[in-house]
Write a protein that holds these residues in place. Structure first.
Motif, PDB file in Angstrom:
ATOM      1  N   LEU A  83       0.749  -1.350   0.178  1.00 55.32           N
ATOM      2  CA  LEU A  83      -0.205  -0.045   0.187  1.00 55.32           C
ATOM      3  C   LEU A  83       0.864   1.187  -0.205  1.00 55.32           C
ATOM      4  CD1 LEU A  83      -1.570  -2.455   2.223  1.00 55.32           C
ATOM      5  CD2 LEU A  83      -3.150  -0.947   1.606  1.00 55.32           C
ATOM      6  N   ALA A  84      -0.026   2.024  -1.257  1.00 53.59           N
ATOM      7  CA  ALA A  84       1.568   3.351  -0.730  1.00 53.59           C
ATOM      8  C   ALA A  84       0.860   4.441  -1.474  1.00 53.59           C
ATOM      9  CB  ALA A  84       3.165   2.970  -1.629  1.00 53.59           C
ATOM     10  N   CYS A  85       1.400   6.286  -1.027  1.00 56.29           N
ATOM     11  CA  CYS A  85       0.553   6.853  -2.387  1.00 56.29           C
ATOM     12  C   CYS A  85       1.664   6.687  -3.514  1.00 56.29           C
ATOM     13  CB  CYS A  85       1.079   8.342  -1.368  1.00 56.29           C
ATOM     14  SG  CYS A  85      -1.033   7.911   0.105  1.00 56.29           S
ATOM     15  N   ALA A  94      -4.455   8.014  -5.315  1.00 55.39           N
ATOM     16  CA  ALA A  94      -3.712   8.876  -5.637  1.00 55.39           C
ATOM     17  C   ALA A  94      -4.776  10.139  -5.674  1.00 55.39           C
ATOM     18  CB  ALA A  94      -3.638   9.289  -7.341  1.00 55.39           C
ATOM     19  N   GLN A  95      -4.767  11.237  -4.595  1.00 52.24           N
ATOM     20  CA  GLN A  95      -5.756  11.930  -3.766  1.00 52.24           C
ATOM     21  C   GLN A  95      -6.746  12.728  -5.550  1.00 52.24           C
ATOM     22  OE1 GLN A  95      -7.715  12.012  -1.371  1.00 52.24           O
ATOM     23  NE2 GLN A  95      -8.462  13.902  -1.826  1.00 52.24           N
ATOM     24  N   ALA A  96      -5.107  13.256  -6.086  1.00 55.73           N
ATOM     25  CA  ALA A  96      -5.364  14.245  -7.599  1.00 55.73           C
ATOM     26  C   ALA A  96      -5.206  13.601  -8.411  1.00 55.73           C
ATOM     27  CB  ALA A  96      -4.801  15.760  -6.902  1.00 55.73           C
ATOM     28  N   ARG A  97      -5.842  14.422  -9.750  1.00 57.28           N
ATOM     29  CA  ARG A  97      -5.341  14.138 -10.979  1.00 57.28           C
ATOM     30  C   ARG A  97      -4.305  14.211 -11.131  1.00 57.28           C
ATOM     31  NH1 ARG A  97     -10.105  14.523 -15.248  1.00 57.28           N
ATOM     32  NH2 ARG A  97     -11.880  13.320 -13.981  1.00 57.28           N
ATOM     33  N   SER A  98      -3.815  15.422 -11.215  1.00 57.57           N
ATOM     34  CA  SER A  98      -2.316  15.988 -11.017  1.00 57.57           C
ATOM     35  C   SER A  98      -0.612  14.786 -10.153  1.00 57.57           C
ATOM     36  CB  SER A  98      -1.722  17.009 -10.374  1.00 57.57           C
ATOM     37  OG  SER A  98      -2.482  16.759  -9.091  1.00 57.57           O
ATOM     38  N   THR A  99      -1.319  14.157  -9.359  1.00 54.47           N
ATOM     39  CA  THR A  99      -0.269  12.915  -8.517  1.00 54.47           C
ATOM     40  C   THR A  99      -0.358  11.789  -9.467  1.00 54.47           C
ATOM     41  OG1 THR A  99      -2.252  12.633  -7.028  1.00 54.47           O
ATOM     42  CG2 THR A  99      -0.160  14.470  -6.911  1.00 54.47           C
ATOM     43  N   ALA A 100      -1.336  11.407 -10.117  1.00 50.80           N
ATOM     44  CA  ALA A 100      -1.950  10.177 -10.815  1.00 50.80           C
ATOM     45  C   ALA A 100      -0.689   9.523 -11.506  1.00 50.80           C
ATOM     46  CB  ALA A 100      -3.616   9.906 -11.181  1.00 50.80           C
ATOM     47  N   SER A 101      -0.255   8.697 -11.671  1.00 51.98           N
ATOM     48  CA  SER A 101       0.736   8.518 -12.511  1.00 51.98           C
ATOM     49  C   SER A 101       0.152   6.780 -13.333  1.00 51.98           C
ATOM     50  CB  SER A 101       1.768   8.134 -12.336  1.00 51.98           C
ATOM     51  OG  SER A 101       2.984   7.621 -13.070  1.00 51.98           O
ATOM     52  N   LEU A 143      -6.105   0.363  -7.911  1.00 53.45           N
ATOM     53  CA  LEU A 143      -6.212   2.532  -8.258  1.00 53.45           C
ATOM     54  C   LEU A 143      -7.746   2.627  -7.449  1.00 53.45           C
ATOM     55  CD1 LEU A 143      -5.565   2.915 -12.571  1.00 53.45           C
ATOM     56  CD2 LEU A 143      -3.676   2.508 -10.455  1.00 53.45           C
ATOM     57  N   ALA A 144      -6.459   3.725  -6.650  1.00 56.86           N
ATOM     58  CA  ALA A 144      -7.331   3.802  -5.390  1.00 56.86           C
ATOM     59  C   ALA A 144      -7.632   5.383  -5.420  1.00 56.86           C
ATOM     60  CB  ALA A 144      -7.259   2.880  -4.036  1.00 56.86           C
ATOM     61  N   GLY A 145      -8.445   5.591  -5.519  1.00 54.62           N
ATOM     62  CA  GLY A 145      -8.829   7.803  -4.543  1.00 54.62           C
ATOM     63  C   GLY A 145      -9.280   8.664  -6.163  1.00 54.62           C
ATOM     64  N   PRO A 146      -9.414   9.911  -5.318  1.00 54.89           N
ATOM     65  CA  PRO A 146     -10.201  10.092  -6.839  1.00 54.89           C
ATOM     66  C   PRO A 146      -9.426  10.511  -7.781  1.00 54.89           C
ATOM     67  CG  PRO A 146     -10.241  11.503  -4.837  1.00 54.89           C
ATOM     68  CD  PRO A 146      -9.587  10.175  -4.314  1.00 54.89           C
ATOM     69  N   GLY A 147      -8.095  10.637  -7.901  1.00 55.99           N
ATOM     70  CA  GLY A 147      -6.942  10.750  -8.481  1.00 55.99           C
ATOM     71  C   GLY A 147      -6.956  10.524 -10.334  1.00 55.99           C
ATOM     72  N   TRP A 148      -7.435   9.330  -9.381  1.00 59.09           N
ATOM     73  CA  TRP A 148      -7.724   7.801 -10.572  1.00 59.09           C
ATOM     74  C   TRP A 148      -9.088   8.343 -11.804  1.00 59.09           C
ATOM     75  CZ3 TRP A 148      -2.911   6.555 -11.745  1.00 59.09           C
ATOM     76  CH2 TRP A 148      -1.945   6.314 -10.756  1.00 59.09           C
ATOM     77  N   SER A 149      -9.978   8.901 -11.087  1.00 58.80           N
ATOM     78  CA  SER A 149     -10.896   8.786 -12.091  1.00 58.80           C
ATOM     79  C   SER A 149     -10.152   9.659 -13.447  1.00 58.80           C
ATOM     80  CB  SER A 149     -11.826  10.459 -11.506  1.00 58.80           C
ATOM     81  OG  SER A 149     -12.723  10.319 -11.801  1.00 58.80           O
ATOM     82  N   ARG A 169      -6.359  -0.013 -18.160  1.00 62.03           N
ATOM     83  CA  ARG A 169      -5.814  -1.167 -18.405  1.00 62.03           C
ATOM     84  C   ARG A 169      -5.013  -2.105 -17.494  1.00 62.03           C
ATOM     85  NH1 ARG A 169      -1.561  -4.237 -20.240  1.00 62.03           N
ATOM     86  NH2 ARG A 169      -0.069  -1.730 -20.123  1.00 62.03           N
ATOM     87  N   GLY A 170      -5.729  -3.528 -17.120  1.00 55.75           N
ATOM     88  CA  GLY A 170      -5.710  -4.299 -16.431  1.00 55.75           C
ATOM     89  C   GLY A 170      -6.414  -4.442 -14.338  1.00 55.75           C
ATOM     90  N   ALA A 171      -5.593  -2.724 -14.289  1.00 57.31           N
ATOM     91  CA  ALA A 171      -6.050  -2.874 -13.120  1.00 57.31           C
ATOM     92  C   ALA A 171      -7.555  -3.032 -12.372  1.00 57.31           C
ATOM     93  CB  ALA A 171      -5.429  -1.073 -13.089  1.00 57.31           C
ATOM     94  N   LEU A 172      -7.465  -2.597 -10.824  1.00 58.34           N
ATOM     95  CA  LEU A 172      -8.849  -2.610 -10.585  1.00 58.34           C
ATOM     96  C   LEU A 172      -9.003  -1.300 -10.350  1.00 58.34           C
ATOM     97  CD1 LEU A 172      -7.937  -6.083  -8.378  1.00 58.34           C
ATOM     98  CD2 LEU A 172      -9.541  -5.862 -10.248  1.00 58.34           C
ATOM     99  N   ARG A 173     -10.266  -1.327 -10.304  1.00 60.37           N
ATOM    100  CA  ARG A 173     -10.839   0.115  -9.528  1.00 60.37           C
ATOM    101  C   ARG A 173     -11.968   0.257  -8.882  1.00 60.37           C
ATOM    102  NH1 ARG A 173     -10.146   4.332 -13.104  1.00 60.37           N
ATOM    103  NH2 ARG A 173     -11.216   5.672 -11.855  1.00 60.37           N
ATOM    104  N   PRO A 174     -11.598   0.122  -6.926  1.00 59.76           N
ATOM    105  CA  PRO A 174     -12.835   0.008  -6.516  1.00 59.76           C
ATOM    106  C   PRO A 174     -13.080   1.383  -6.119  1.00 59.76           C
ATOM    107  CG  PRO A 174     -10.522  -0.484  -5.242  1.00 59.76           C
ATOM    108  CD  PRO A 174     -10.391  -0.261  -6.806  1.00 59.76           C
ATOM    109  N   ALA A 175     -14.282   1.516  -5.490  1.00 57.10           N
ATOM    110  CA  ALA A 175     -15.117   2.553  -5.683  1.00 57.10           C
ATOM    111  C   ALA A 175     -14.715   3.044  -4.078  1.00 57.10           C
ATOM    112  CB  ALA A 175     -16.853   2.832  -5.949  1.00 57.10           C
TER     113      ALA A 175
END
Length: 323
Positions: free
Chosen positions: A203-205, A257-264, A289-295, A300-306
């Motif tokens: 688990l990591a930011c 990722a809390q914000a889109r600016s940090t999501a990579s 991929l967790a957090g609103p930054g990934w919206s 591809r192939g990643a899980l996106r729990p809400a």
């Protein structure tokens, strides 16, 4: 209060409240109520046999006024005098909902659990013992997932909205509440038992992101299920994450990722492509991929729990699917 009223604050017109029930209602420690009674003569009008305190609607009105004033920065002694001056005969019949709506400094909570309102009041007063007690009670009663989704997160969001709309006021409330939420989550994370040949969950930011509380909640919830984790916390450099994944061979990597600016997305793809093991039996991690930054980010192939509950279910499912 008529039928269909505020369910979070039921009527007290018929049955006086015990000290414990009133403390939960106000978001204070029972010892605080006893201290106010001793120091400022704000006590219950009724004592049952055995000297048990029973607080009437008028008592509740006085104490709610006391809490409103102390929450806005008035010293307790002055707040007690002002509350007693302001209380009149009508206080006994005044609907609780109307009294509460006029509280200065009240947080914009909306339709939430009663525990959430008590926690918010304690946080605004900077009453650390009450905050700690209420968080511990919520986790103990409901478990980490419900405590986070229905008590902790709504209160944190309300504090954030209040801060954003009040010109940088309430920053101290957010810091105090965040600290105690983190403490409660760690305190209620079970110690890991022997885990032989079980791949952990990392688990990591993402780099540049400092918002650790959501993955701390996930870490605690996974611990309740006995699943192994490795928490790396805030703003983990990409190189360090890559090194950790190669060393650990995790079953999954949760990237917050809390914000889109940090999501990579490139970092997520890079970690998902890491393989290990002998040729012909190589494995690779699942990426969450967790957090609103990934919206809006292709996954591809990643899980996106809400939600936290979705993330726990998805990660637990990875272990259930193992041969």
């Amino acid at each position: 209060m008529p039928a269909g009223g505020d369910a979070a604050y039921p009527s007290v017109a018929e049955v006086p409240l015990t000290t414990g029930a009133l403390a939960r209602r106000l978001g204070v420690a029972p010892t605080t109520l006893r201290s106010w009674e001793r120091r400022y003569d704000i006590g219950p009008a009724v004592r049952a046999e055995g000297r048990h305190r029973r607080w009437t609607p008028r008592d509740v009105a006085l104490l709610e006024a006391m809490c409103r004033l102390t929450s806005s920065g008035v010293p307790p002694a002055e707040a007690a005098q002002a509350a007693k001056r302001a209380a009149g005969p009508q206080a006994e019949h005044m609907p609780v909902r109307n009294r509460r709506s006029q509280a200065p400094g009240a947080l914009p909570l909306g339709d939430v659990r009663q525990e959430c309102r008590g926690l918010a009041r304690a946080a605004v007063r900077l009453d650390a013992p009450a905050v700690e007690r209420q968080l511990a009670d919520a986790v103990g009663q409901y478990g980490t997932v419900v405590a986070w989704q229905e008590v902790m997160a709504p209160t944190l969001h309300a504090v954030g909205r209040k801060w954003a709309s009040s010109g940088d006021r309430y920053v101290e409330v957010e810091h105090l509440l965040s600290w105690h939420v983190s403490t409660a989550l760690r305190r209620h994370t079970p110690l890991p038992g022997p885990q032989v040949d079980i791949s952990p969950i990392v688990l990591a930011c993402v780099p540049g992101d400092q918002h650790t509380l959501p993955i701390e909640a996930l870490n605690a919830a996974l611990g309740e299920l006995g699943l192994p984790t490795r928490m790396f916390g805030a703003a983990v450099p990409a190189e360090a994450l890559t090194t950790a994944v190669r060393r650990l061979g995790p079953a999954a990597i949760v990237l917050w990722a809390q914000a889109r600016s940090t999501a990579s997305p490139p970092l997520a793809r890079h970690l998902a492509d890491i393989r290990w093991g002998v040729k012909g039996a190589r494995r690779q991690p699942s990426v969450v991929l967790a957090g609103p930054g990934w919206s809006g980010t292709p996954a591809r192939g990643a899980l996106r729990p809400a939600t936290l509950a979705d993330a726990v279910d998805a990660l637990a499912g990875l272990y259930e699917a193992r041969p």
